[in-house]
Enzyme design. Structure first.
Site, PDB file in Angstrom:
ATOM      1  N   CYS A 194      95.878  15.064  13.815  1.00  0.00           N
ATOM      2  CA  CYS A 194      97.123  15.825  13.985  1.00  0.00           C
ATOM      3  C   CYS A 194      97.378  16.454  15.356  1.00  0.00           C
ATOM      4  CB  CYS A 194      97.169  16.966  12.968  1.00  0.00           C
ATOM      5  SG  CYS A 194      96.727  16.531  11.294  1.00  0.00           S
ATOM      6  N   HIS A 231     100.902  23.778  14.915  1.00  0.00           N
ATOM      7  CA  HIS A 231      99.577  23.231  15.250  1.00  0.00           C
ATOM      8  C   HIS A 231      99.380  22.981  16.742  1.00  0.00           C
ATOM      9  CE1 HIS A 231      96.031  20.557  13.698  1.00  0.00           C
ATOM     10  NE2 HIS A 231      95.674  21.801  13.955  1.00  0.00           N
TER      11      HIS A 231
HETATM   12 CA    CA Z   1      98.001  14.407  10.546  1.00  0.00          CA
END
Ligand code: CA
Length: 467
Positions: free
Chosen positions: A77, A135
Site C-alpha cells: 500500500c 497512509h
Molecule cells: Ca493495498
C-alpha cells in the site's frame, strides 16, 4: 440526395469530435482517481471476472480504455500510494517501506520535498479533496490538508474497520498499538465526526457530494477506498448478492468489491447528470495485487500476489476514461504505470510540476498520435529483501531475496513459469536496473516490518496529543 445526407452526417460527426477535443484542450479537465486496496487483477469484469459483477467499474473501461499491462510502483500500500501521488518512483525520496502509524514522527510519511498531484493542481485553480485511506503520514505536517488537499474525509492509517460501531476511539490520543488506529472515529478535515454509515458507502456518498459542490469549476478527487482490504466486513445488502459463493472469505470479499462498484456507479451517474462526464478524466486502479490467502482475491493468470514482484503483486486492474479525448472500448497492451497519472493530468491541466516526473503523458498513445512504448523500462525494488524487477517491452528480469535473476517473456509466458537463458538480455536489463538504482536512496524511515524495533527506539510513540 442520400450521398449528401451521409456527407453532412460525416462532417457533423467530424465537427462534433473536433469541438469536443478543442473544448477539452482549452479547458482544465476534472480529475477523479478511484483507488481500491488489495483488489486482485482478475477481480473486475473488464478482466474477465465472472463471480463478482462490476458493471460500473467496467463502464470506465468501456467508455475509455482498459490497460492489460497496468502496473503500480510497489507491491504494498504505502509506497505504491507515494509513487502514485507524486508521479515519481518512491525510492527517489526514501519511501521504500510501508509507514508505521506514528503521529509524533514527521519522518514517517511523504517527505516535504515531494509535491503531490493535489498541490500541483491546487496551484492552477483546482478544488481538491482526498477521501478514504491516506497512509502517507499521520504527523500534522503530512496530513491531507497540508499536502495540497482543500478537503479530507477519511482516516490516516493503512486500514480501517468498516462498521461504525467499531469506531470506538475518539481520536489518535487513544491509540496504543499499530492496528488500534483502525478503530478511530473518522476525520472530516481536521475534526473527528460521528459517522453512521458502512464505511464504503460513506466514502461514496462524500465523493458524490464533492462532485455536486464543485461541478462549475475544475476539481480533483482522490478517492482511496480501503475496500477490499481486510478486515473482511460487509453489510447484508451486499452479502445477499453473493449467497451462491460458498467460500466465506471470497463471499465477503465479493460483497466489498460490489459495494465499491455501487459507489463508482453513483459517481459516474452524477457526472452524467451534471453534464460534466465528457471532460472528466476518471482513473480506476488497485494499489497492489490481491493477497489471495488473506482476503480471497484472485490475480489469475498472474503469479503470486500482494507483496511480490511477480506480476500478481504489481500488475493491477487498471482502466481510465476521458470521453472528450479518447475513444471508447479500447484495450491497451503496452506497459503503463500508476506514475503516469500525474504526468498525464499535469499535461492537460496547465500544472507545472516542481519535481521531475518518472511517469509520462499517456493520452497521445491512446489517441493514436504516438506509437511506440510509453516506457522503455519500468523498475521495482524492495529494499529490505534485496529484490528487484525490471521490465523492458515484453521482457522481465526479476531477482528475489538477492538470489539469481530470472528472465521471462511476458508476451509468451504471463504466468512467469519458463526461465529464459538469454545471457545478453539478462545483462542488458541488469545494467539498466543498476543505472536506475544508482538514482534511488535508502529508506528514510523504519516500516511496518520494523514495528517492534521502532517502538523500542521511540518509547513515546503512543503518547499522542488528541487529534
Ligand atoms: Ca493495498
Amino acid at each position: 440526395m442520400k450521398r449528401v445526407v451521409i456527407l453532412l452526417l460525416y462532417f457533423g460527426v467530424l465537427v462534433n469530435c473536433q469541438s469536443k477535443k478543442d473544448i477539452a484542450q482549452n479547458t482544465q479537465p476534472n480529475v477523479i482517481i478511484i483507488l481500491t486496496d488489495d483488489q486482485g487483477y482478475a477481480d473486475v469484469g473488464f478482466n474477465g471476472c465472472k463471480d463478482i459483477p462490476t458493471p460500473n467499474i467496467d463502464r470506465i473501461a468501456s467508455q475509455g480504455v482498459k490497460f492489460t499491462n497496468g502496473y503500480v510502483s510497489y507491491a504494498v500500500c504505502g509506497p505504491s500510494r507515494a509513487g502514485l501521488i507524486t508521479g515519481r518512483y518512491q525510492d527517489r525520496f526514501g519511501f521504500g517501506r510501508n509507514p508505521l502509524f506514528a503521529p509524533n514522527d514527521p519522518n514517517q510519511g511523504l517527505p516535504l520535498s515531494e509535491e503531490t498531484l493535489a498541490s500541483a493542481l491546487d496551484k492552477v485553480g483546482y478544488q481538491t479533496m482526498a477521501i478514504g485511506k491516506w497512509h502517507l503520514g499521520a504527523h500534522k505536517s503530512q496530513r491531507p490538508l497540508n499536502r495540497g488537499f482543500d478537503e479530507f474525509f477519511g482516516f490516516l492509517t493503512g486500514g480501517h474497520q468498516y462498521f461504525p460501531h467499531l469506531w470506538t476511539l475518539n481520536d489518535v490520543s487513544e491509540v496504543n498499538s499499530q492496528y488500534a488506529a483502525y478503530n478511530t472515529k473518522l476525520l472530516r478535515n481536521n475534526s473527528r465526526i460521528d459517522e453512521r454509515e458502512y464505511l464504503t458507502d460513506a466514502l461514496s456518498r462524500e465523493a458524490v457530494g464533492f462532485i455536486e459542490r464543485n461541478s462549475n469549476k475544475p476539481f480533483f478527487l482522490y478517492l482511496a477506498y480501503n475496500a477490499p482490504h481486510t478486515p473482511l466486513q460487509a453489510t447484508k445488502k451486499y452479502l445477499d448478492r453473493f449467497a451462491h459463493i460458498e467460500d466465506e472469505k471470497r463471499r465477503t470479499y465479493a460483497a466489498m468489491v460490489s459495494s465499491v462498484d455501487d459507489g463508482v456507479g453513483l459517481i459516474l451517474n452524477k457526472l452524467d447528470e451534471l453534464g460534466i462526464d465528457e471532460n472528466t478524466m476518471v482513473f480506476f486502479l488497485s494499489d497492489n495485487g490481491g493477497p489471495n490467502k488473506t482476503n480471497g482475491s484472485r490475480n489469475d493468470p498472474l503469479k503470486a500476489g500482494k507483496g511480490s514482484l511477480y506480476e500478481g503483486g504489481i500488475r493491477v486492474p487498471f482502466a481510465m476514461c476521458w470521453p472528450a479525448m479518447i475513444d471508447p472500448n479500447q484495450k491497451y497492451d503496452r506497459p503503463v504505470i500508476s506514475l503516469d497519472i500525474f504526468a498525464t493530468v499535469a499535461a492537460h491541466s496547465k500544472a507545472t510540476p516542481i519535481n521531475s516526473l518518472d511517469g509520462v503523458n499517456i493520452i497521445p498513445y491512446l489517441a493514436g498520435q504516438k506509437t511506440g512504448y510509453p516506457h522503455e523500462h519500468l523498475f521495482w525494488r524492495k529494499f529490505d529483501s534485496r529484490s528487484y524487477a525490471v521490465r523492458h517491452r515484453n521482457l522481465k528480469l526479476i531477482s528475489l531475496n538477492g538470489e539469481n535473476e530470472e528472465l521471462y517473456d511476458l508476451n509468451q509466458d504471463v504466468e512467469e513459469s519458463h526461465h529464459l537463458t538469454d545471457l545478453t538480455q539478462k545483462q542488458k536489463l541488469f545494467e539498466s536496473k543498476e543505472n536506475w538504482d544508482s538514482e534511488m536512496i535508502d529508506p528514510v524511515f523504519l516500516g511496518l516490518m520494523q514495528n517492534d524495533e521502532y517502538t523500542k527506539l521511540k518509547p513515546d510513540r503512543f503518547n499522542i496529543e488528541p487529534y
